[in-house]
Design an enzyme around this catalytic site. Structure first.
Site, PDB file in Angstrom:
ATOM      1  N   LYS A 103      43.422  52.684  -0.846  1.00 16.15           N
ATOM      2  CA  LYS A 103      44.702  51.882  -0.644  1.00 16.15           C
ATOM      3  C   LYS A 103      44.533  51.440   0.863  1.00 16.15           C
ATOM      4  O   LYS A 103      45.523  51.485   1.566  1.00 16.15           O
ATOM      5  CB  LYS A 103      45.994  52.995  -0.657  1.00 16.15           C
ATOM      6  CG  LYS A 103      45.953  53.570  -2.186  1.00 16.15           C
ATOM      7  CD  LYS A 103      47.462  54.362  -2.148  1.00 16.15           C
ATOM      8  CE  LYS A 103      47.743  54.783  -3.599  1.00 16.15           C
ATOM      9  NZ  LYS A 103      46.526  55.935  -4.142  1.00 16.15           N
ATOM     10  N   ARG A 104      43.494  50.607   1.030  1.00 19.63           N
ATOM     11  CA  ARG A 104      43.255  50.148   2.382  1.00 19.63           C
ATOM     12  C   ARG A 104      44.289  48.936   2.763  1.00 19.63           C
ATOM     13  O   ARG A 104      44.489  48.138   1.779  1.00 19.63           O
ATOM     14  CB  ARG A 104      41.822  49.639   2.410  1.00 19.63           C
ATOM     15  CG  ARG A 104      40.706  50.674   2.477  1.00 19.63           C
ATOM     16  CD  ARG A 104      40.939  51.847   3.352  1.00 19.63           C
ATOM     17  NE  ARG A 104      39.818  52.389   3.294  1.00 19.63           N
ATOM     18  CZ  ARG A 104      39.825  53.933   3.894  1.00 19.63           C
ATOM     19  NH1 ARG A 104      41.025  54.411   4.576  1.00 19.63           N
ATOM     20  NH2 ARG A 104      38.689  54.700   3.715  1.00 19.63           N
TER      21      ARG A 104
END
Length: 275
Positions: free
Chosen positions: A95-96
């Site tokens: 979930k960058r």
């Protein structure tokens, strides 16, 4: 082979839409492994070998490794999947979401260090936070859209031009960001109506669908809402329900055999509604 090609081949070869999440909790893994220096690797390796023929993807959650300073074991796990089960895609659940040179480094982390076939991304900072991942044209960029957690509604249901924000994200990714055909979206099984809306917007784009198993998403509603015309199009993730399945010791099961049994049951439950 691109991520999308690899995923499509796995859907067919294993007759499966099941994604097996790898979220190793050292407090829940079998006691005989807990004090080994490579306990996380040993646990995940056993799960991987037990479930590989039931899955269309493996999804390691990076926080479960980095919190324990076990990134080296995550590297080893990804290396093992590529060598022992090379047809199964690796989705790094990270979930960058950052911009410029920082996003470039996160992309290198996902694709070079861990050799992931795809990575999950936050769209909140816009196109320039996603663009560096698109430079890797054979890899997948899986963008958060309608997440499975209740709090997702705090932002995802805000309106943009009269439509919920999650629908705006779906259209943005499908119409503008997916120039190389490498994008997918995260849409939770806990919201089947929204899942159906996203499917109608994005056509055949793959969807990563968390929320069945421990989170309580309904399998029939999920498949009916999210499948494509040919009965595929999804990576329906289950993590805790498979990883920590209760072994029937009287029947000679260990933790890996129990995980395999639950994975088969879950895959078969999904397949009942694909046609």
């Amino acid at each position: 082979m691109t991520f999308i090609d690899k995923l499509s081949a796995a859907w067919t070869a294993n007759n499966s839409l099941l994604c097996v999440g790898l979220d190793p909790d050292v407090n829940k893994i079998p006691s005989h492994l807990q004090h080994q220096p490579d306990a996380i690797f040993a646990f995940c390796k056993a799960i991987i070998d037990a479930t590989a023929d039931t899955a269309c993807a493996f999804k390691p959650q990076i926080a479960y490794f980095s919190a324990l300073r076990a990134e080296d074991q995550l590297e080893a796990i990804c290396d093992y999947i590529r060598s022992a089960h090379p047809t199964i895609p690796i989705v790094l659940d990270a979930k960058r979401g950052d911009i410029g040179a920082t996003a470039e480094q996160y992309a290198r982390e996902a694709y070079e260090r861990y050799g992931a076939d795809a990575v999950t991304l936050s769209p909140y900072m816009g196109w320039d936070s996603v663009a560096p991942y698109m430079e890797w044209k054979d890899r997948g960029a899986i963008v958060l859209c309608r997440t499975s957690n209740p709090g997702g509604s705090d932002l995802q249901f805000m309106t943009v031009d009269g439509k919920p924000l999650y629908q705006h994200v779906a259209r943005l990714v499908a119409d503008k960001w997916n120039t190389n055909g490498q994008c997918a979206l995260v849409v939770g099984a806990t919201f089947p109506d929204e899942l159906a809306q996203v499917r109608s917007i994005v056509g055949g784009m793959p969807l990563l669908v968390p929320g069945i198993g421990a989170q309580g998403g309904d399998i029939q509603a999920t498949v009916n809402a999210g499948k494509t015309a040919n009965g595929s199009g999804m990576m329906i993730n289950s993590s805790r329900a498979i990883l920590y399945a209760k072994a029937d010791e009287a029947a000679g099961e260990d933790f890996a055999a129990a995980a395999r049994r639950v994975a088969i049951e879950t895959r078969d439950a999904i397949n009942r509604f694909r046609v």
